[in-house]
Design an enzyme around this catalytic site. Structure first.
Site, short mmCIF file in Angstrom:
data_model
loop_
_atom_site.label_atom_id
_atom_site.label_comp_id
_atom_site.label_asym_id
_atom_site.label_seq_id
_atom_site.Cartn_x
_atom_site.Cartn_y
_atom_site.Cartn_z
N GLY A 194 0.73 -1.14 0.07
CA GLY A 194 0.05 0.50 0.17
C GLY A 194 1.04 1.24 0.75
CD GLN B 134 3.24 5.47 2.78
OE1 GLN B 134 2.27 5.36 1.66
NE2 GLN B 134 4.42 5.19 3.28
CB CYS C 195 5.06 2.51 7.60
SG CYS C 195 4.24 3.83 6.76
CG LEU C 196 6.84 1.13 1.70
CD1 LEU C 196 6.21 1.19 -0.35
CD2 LEU C 196 7.75 0.53 1.40
CD GLU D 248 -1.14 2.71 2.91
OE1 GLU D 248 -0.49 3.50 2.95
OE2 GLU D 248 -0.14 1.33 2.92
CG HIS E 188 0.05 6.76 5.22
ND1 HIS E 188 1.24 7.30 5.59
CD2 HIS E 188 0.68 5.50 5.38
CE1 HIS E 188 2.59 6.44 5.99
NE2 HIS E 188 1.79 5.36 5.93
NI NI Z 1 2.94 3.35 5.53
#
Ligand code: NI
Length: 170
Positions: free
Chosen positions: A46, A51, A91-92, A134, A137
């Site tokens: 996701g 981001q 999380c990226l 998400e 975010h």
């Molecule tokens: Ni994330």
């Protein structure tokens, strides 16, 4: 296509609250493609527009193992929620950390697809968790906000160290 740069905690831009998308223009459609491309490139399940420093309410998701079931949600809104489920989240934007977070186990939501059509659906388990992560975010929230302050500070310290050791980093 080149992947977009993914912001990493504690970058303050991750705290921006995204605005609703007003029109699904060609630019927005192109952006959803780049968002998906960036997510696949980073092997995430996701990725939220926030981001990649684009502050409109768009998320990309693909929880399939075959990585061929992309889901684009524009202006997603959770209309109903129930139950509780806890799982380890990553999380990226917080690379290398996995911590337990509690979420609703079932959600109902409304969103607009990349084709401009509104739809509503129900999600549970990994998909439900991913959507809640998400949407957070888009509200400037990270999964580590659910952890203790001590844990969050530890993660901040470790990430700063990693970034300082990265060649070419400032
Ligand atoms: Ni994330």
């Amino acid at each position: 296509m080149h992947p977009l740069e993914i912001l990493e905690f504690p970058d303050p831009r991750l705290r921006t609250v995204a605005s609703p998308v007003k029109n699904i223009t060609d630019e927005i459609v192109k952006f959803t493609e780049r968002l998906l491309f960036t997510m696949y490139d980073a092997t995430g399940i996701g990725l939220a527009a926030t981001q990649v420093n684009f502050h409109q309410r768009i998320i990309a998701i693909d929880i399939s193992e075959t990585k061929n079931k992309p889901l684009i949600l524009i202006n997603p809104i959770i209309t109903e929620s129930a139950g509780e489920i806890e799982s380890n989240e990553g999380c990226l934007s917080v690379p290398g950390f996995y911590e337990p977070v509690k979420r609703f186990s079932e959600i109902k939501l409304e969103a607009i697809g990349a084709n401009g059509e509104s739809f509503s659906f129900e999600a549970s388990e990994l998909l439900g968790i991913c959507i809640q992560h998400e949407i957070d975010h888009l509200d400037g929230k990270l999964f580590i906000d659910y952890l203790s302050k001590t844990k969050r500070q530890l993660i901040r310290k470790k990430l700063k160290k990693t970034n300082a050791n990265r060649p070419g980093s400032k």
